[in-house]
Design a protein around this motif. Structure first.
Motif, mmCIF file in Angstrom:
data_model
loop_
_atom_site.group_PDB
_atom_site.id
_atom_site.type_symbol
_atom_site.label_atom_id
_atom_site.label_comp_id
_atom_site.label_asym_id
_atom_site.label_seq_id
_atom_site.Cartn_x
_atom_site.Cartn_y
_atom_site.Cartn_z
ATOM 1 N N ARG A 115 3.131 -18.823 -69.936
ATOM 2 C CA ARG A 115 3.139 -19.053 -68.492
ATOM 3 C C ARG A 115 4.033 -20.257 -68.278
ATOM 4 N NH1 ARG A 115 -2.142 -19.980 -64.563
ATOM 5 N NH2 ARG A 115 -0.949 -20.044 -62.614
ATOM 6 N N TRP A 116 5.098 -20.070 -67.517
ATOM 7 C CA TRP A 116 6.123 -21.094 -67.363
ATOM 8 C C TRP A 116 5.708 -22.208 -66.406
ATOM 9 C CZ3 TRP A 116 9.580 -21.016 -70.953
ATOM 10 C CH2 TRP A 116 10.051 -19.812 -71.477
ATOM 11 N N TYR A 117 6.123 -23.409 -66.759
ATOM 12 C CA TYR A 117 6.134 -24.537 -65.830
ATOM 13 C C TYR A 117 7.549 -24.635 -65.281
ATOM 14 C CZ TYR A 117 1.636 -26.387 -67.447
ATOM 15 O OH TYR A 117 0.316 -26.568 -67.732
ATOM 16 N N TYR A 118 7.679 -24.956 -64.011
ATOM 17 C CA TYR A 118 8.980 -25.172 -63.394
ATOM 18 C C TYR A 118 9.169 -26.661 -63.151
ATOM 19 C CZ TYR A 118 9.819 -20.230 -62.172
ATOM 20 O OH TYR A 118 10.060 -18.880 -62.207
ATOM 21 N N ARG A 119 10.387 -27.134 -63.314
ATOM 22 C CA ARG A 119 10.740 -28.480 -62.883
ATOM 23 C C ARG A 119 11.043 -28.400 -61.385
ATOM 24 N NH1 ARG A 119 12.593 -28.406 -68.165
ATOM 25 N NH2 ARG A 119 11.958 -30.240 -69.360
ATOM 26 N N PRO A 120 10.879 -29.509 -60.650
ATOM 27 C CA PRO A 120 11.139 -29.448 -59.206
ATOM 28 C C PRO A 120 12.505 -28.864 -58.856
ATOM 29 C CG PRO A 120 10.027 -31.487 -59.733
ATOM 30 C CD PRO A 120 10.345 -30.822 -61.051
ATOM 31 N N GLU A 121 13.546 -29.215 -59.608
ATOM 32 C CA GLU A 121 14.889 -28.715 -59.284
ATOM 33 C C GLU A 121 15.035 -27.216 -59.533
ATOM 34 O OE1 GLU A 121 15.049 -30.917 -63.266
ATOM 35 O OE2 GLU A 121 14.242 -31.300 -61.273
ATOM 36 N N GLU A 122 14.094 -26.598 -60.235
ATOM 37 C CA GLU A 122 14.127 -25.152 -60.486
ATOM 38 C C GLU A 122 13.361 -24.376 -59.411
ATOM 39 O OE1 GLU A 122 14.145 -25.635 -65.358
ATOM 40 O OE2 GLU A 122 12.248 -25.415 -64.296
ATOM 41 N N SER A 123 12.729 -25.091 -58.494
ATOM 42 C CA SER A 123 11.908 -24.453 -57.466
ATOM 43 C C SER A 123 12.701 -24.269 -56.171
ATOM 44 C CB SER A 123 10.661 -25.297 -57.190
ATOM 45 O OG SER A 123 11.020 -26.504 -56.546
ATOM 46 N N ILE A 124 12.199 -23.382 -55.325
ATOM 47 C CA ILE A 124 12.776 -23.220 -53.997
ATOM 48 C C ILE A 124 12.522 -24.530 -53.243
ATOM 49 C CG2 ILE A 124 12.584 -21.967 -51.805
ATOM 50 C CD1 ILE A 124 11.687 -19.507 -53.489
ATOM 51 N N GLY A 125 13.541 -25.118 -52.685
ATOM 52 C CA GLY A 125 13.394 -26.413 -52.010
ATOM 53 C C GLY A 125 13.864 -27.574 -52.872
ATOM 54 N N GLY A 126 13.856 -27.390 -54.189
ATOM 55 C CA GLY A 126 14.409 -28.393 -55.095
ATOM 56 C C GLY A 126 13.605 -29.660 -55.241
ATOM 57 N N ARG A 127 14.207 -30.613 -55.921
ATOM 58 C CA ARG A 127 13.573 -31.909 -56.179
ATOM 59 C C ARG A 127 13.532 -32.722 -54.892
ATOM 60 N NH1 ARG A 127 11.874 -34.974 -60.190
ATOM 61 N NH2 ARG A 127 12.501 -33.499 -61.788
ATOM 62 N N ARG A 128 12.370 -33.348 -54.657
ATOM 63 C CA ARG A 128 12.184 -34.190 -53.481
ATOM 64 C C ARG A 128 11.931 -35.618 -53.941
ATOM 65 N NH1 ARG A 128 9.040 -31.203 -49.472
ATOM 66 N NH2 ARG A 128 9.256 -33.107 -48.249
ATOM 67 N N GLN A 129 12.008 -36.551 -53.010
ATOM 68 C CA GLN A 129 11.897 -37.983 -53.308
ATOM 69 C C GLN A 129 10.594 -38.326 -54.031
ATOM 70 O OE1 GLN A 129 12.335 -40.404 -49.839
ATOM 71 N NE2 GLN A 129 11.537 -42.226 -50.822
ATOM 72 N N PHE A 130 9.511 -37.647 -53.704
ATOM 73 C CA PHE A 130 8.219 -37.991 -54.289
ATOM 74 C C PHE A 130 7.943 -37.318 -55.627
ATOM 75 C CE2 PHE A 130 7.379 -34.382 -51.482
ATOM 76 C CZ PHE A 130 6.615 -33.546 -52.284
ATOM 77 N N HIS A 131 8.824 -36.445 -56.081
ATOM 78 C CA HIS A 131 8.619 -35.811 -57.384
ATOM 79 C C HIS A 131 8.978 -36.791 -58.493
ATOM 80 C CE1 HIS A 131 9.273 -31.756 -55.243
ATOM 81 N NE2 HIS A 131 7.986 -31.930 -55.455
ATOM 82 N N GLY A 132 8.067 -36.993 -59.409
ATOM 83 C CA GLY A 132 8.329 -37.871 -60.535
ATOM 84 C C GLY A 132 9.231 -37.210 -61.563
ATOM 85 N N ALA A 133 9.819 -38.014 -62.422
ATOM 86 C CA ALA A 133 10.738 -37.515 -63.450
ATOM 87 C C ALA A 133 10.049 -36.550 -64.417
ATOM 88 C CB ALA A 133 11.338 -38.684 -64.222
ATOM 89 N N LYS A 134 8.747 -36.724 -64.628
ATOM 90 C CA LYS A 134 8.010 -35.902 -65.595
ATOM 91 C C LYS A 134 7.107 -34.866 -64.915
ATOM 92 C CE LYS A 134 7.986 -37.181 -69.489
ATOM 93 N NZ LYS A 134 8.315 -37.424 -70.775
ATOM 94 N N GLU A 135 7.383 -34.599 -63.641
ATOM 95 C CA GLU A 135 6.546 -33.662 -62.883
ATOM 96 C C GLU A 135 6.963 -32.217 -63.139
ATOM 97 O OE1 GLU A 135 4.498 -33.123 -58.537
ATOM 98 O OE2 GLU A 135 6.018 -34.678 -58.791
ATOM 99 N N LEU A 136 5.958 -31.357 -63.291
ATOM 100 C CA LEU A 136 6.147 -29.924 -63.478
ATOM 101 C C LEU A 136 5.219 -29.179 -62.537
ATOM 102 C CD1 LEU A 136 5.944 -29.831 -67.392
ATOM 103 C CD2 LEU A 136 8.038 -29.775 -66.014
ATOM 104 N N PHE A 137 5.549 -27.921 -62.246
ATOM 105 C CA PHE A 137 4.698 -27.053 -61.447
ATOM 106 C C PHE A 137 4.280 -25.874 -62.320
ATOM 107 C CE2 PHE A 137 8.100 -28.131 -58.090
ATOM 108 C CZ PHE A 137 7.522 -29.367 -57.814
ATOM 109 N N LEU A 138 2.982 -25.595 -62.393
ATOM 110 C CA LEU A 138 2.509 -24.428 -63.141
ATOM 111 C C LEU A 138 2.775 -23.194 -62.291
ATOM 112 C CD1 LEU A 138 1.090 -23.287 -65.627
ATOM 113 C CD2 LEU A 138 -1.081 -23.593 -64.408
ATOM 114 N N SER A 139 3.585 -22.278 -62.803
ATOM 115 C CA SER A 139 4.001 -21.116 -62.010
ATOM 116 C C SER A 139 3.141 -19.890 -62.308
ATOM 117 C CB SER A 139 5.473 -20.789 -62.302
ATOM 118 O OG SER A 139 5.582 -20.107 -63.536
ATOM 119 N N ASP A 140 3.354 -18.866 -61.502
ATOM 120 C CA ASP A 140 2.725 -17.566 -61.728
ATOM 121 C C ASP A 140 3.690 -16.639 -62.482
ATOM 122 O OD1 ASP A 140 4.587 -17.215 -59.697
ATOM 123 O OD2 ASP A 140 3.243 -16.063 -58.396
#
Length: 172
Positions: free
Chosen positions: A61-86
């Protein structure tokens, strides 16, 4: 016991090729991208199978980095932040480079030392729609942004609110 397809057998644990590190279902791993100039992908191992030719495959099950998501990296996303995807996938176990740890946001903020293998996740992400769960988190400071653990924040001794230095109107 989990069902396997004919000609396949469950294999748990798996030793990463060229190392003595052992991976089992539930572990988070770094997976080699086809483009070696990119950072490794991060995934959670759901299942490990071996076929009758001894090929080992992992269902992840993939984790996405903010820049890989729709909307991209935002100011509040940390350098080590990931999103658990479906987004689930099956990959060769030979693409696993190493293990990592994906902490809850709360546990990550309590780490005394953040290592190269430490990441955090505070959102689940639907890859097809770009929707996040939860769809909102607490905001801080006058900027009303969610907390980014990479940015310094201080607590005002007077009002007890948290602010980025210089933004609350108080001198520190």
């Amino acid at each position: 016991m989990a069902k396997t397809r004919p000609g396949k057998k469950d294999m748990d644990p798996y030793t990463i090729r060229g190392t003595n590190k052992v991976v089992k279902a539930g572990d988070c791993v770094l997976m080699r991208p086809s483009d070696t100039s990119k950072p490794p992908y991060v995934a959670r191992v759901e299942k490990i199978e071996q076929d009758n030719r001894n090929n080992v495959r992992v269902r992840v099950r993939w984790y996405y980095r903010p820049e890989e998501s729709i909307g991209g990296r935002r100011q509040f996303h940390g350098a080590k932040e990931l999103f658990l995807s479906d987004h689930f996938d099956v990959q060769s176990a030979h693409t696993i480079e190493g293990k990592c740890i994906v902490h809850s946001f709360k546990n990550y903020t309590k780490l005394e030392n953040v290592g190269s293998e430490d990441y955090y996740c505070r959102f689940e992400y639907k890859a097809a729609t770009g929707a996040f769960t939860p769809d909102r988190v607490a905001v801080y400071c006058k900027c009303e942004m969610p907390y980014n653990p990479d940015d310094l924040m201080v607590q005002c001794e007077g009002c007890k609110d948290w602010y980025h230095p210089g933004l609350c109107g108080h001198d520190y």
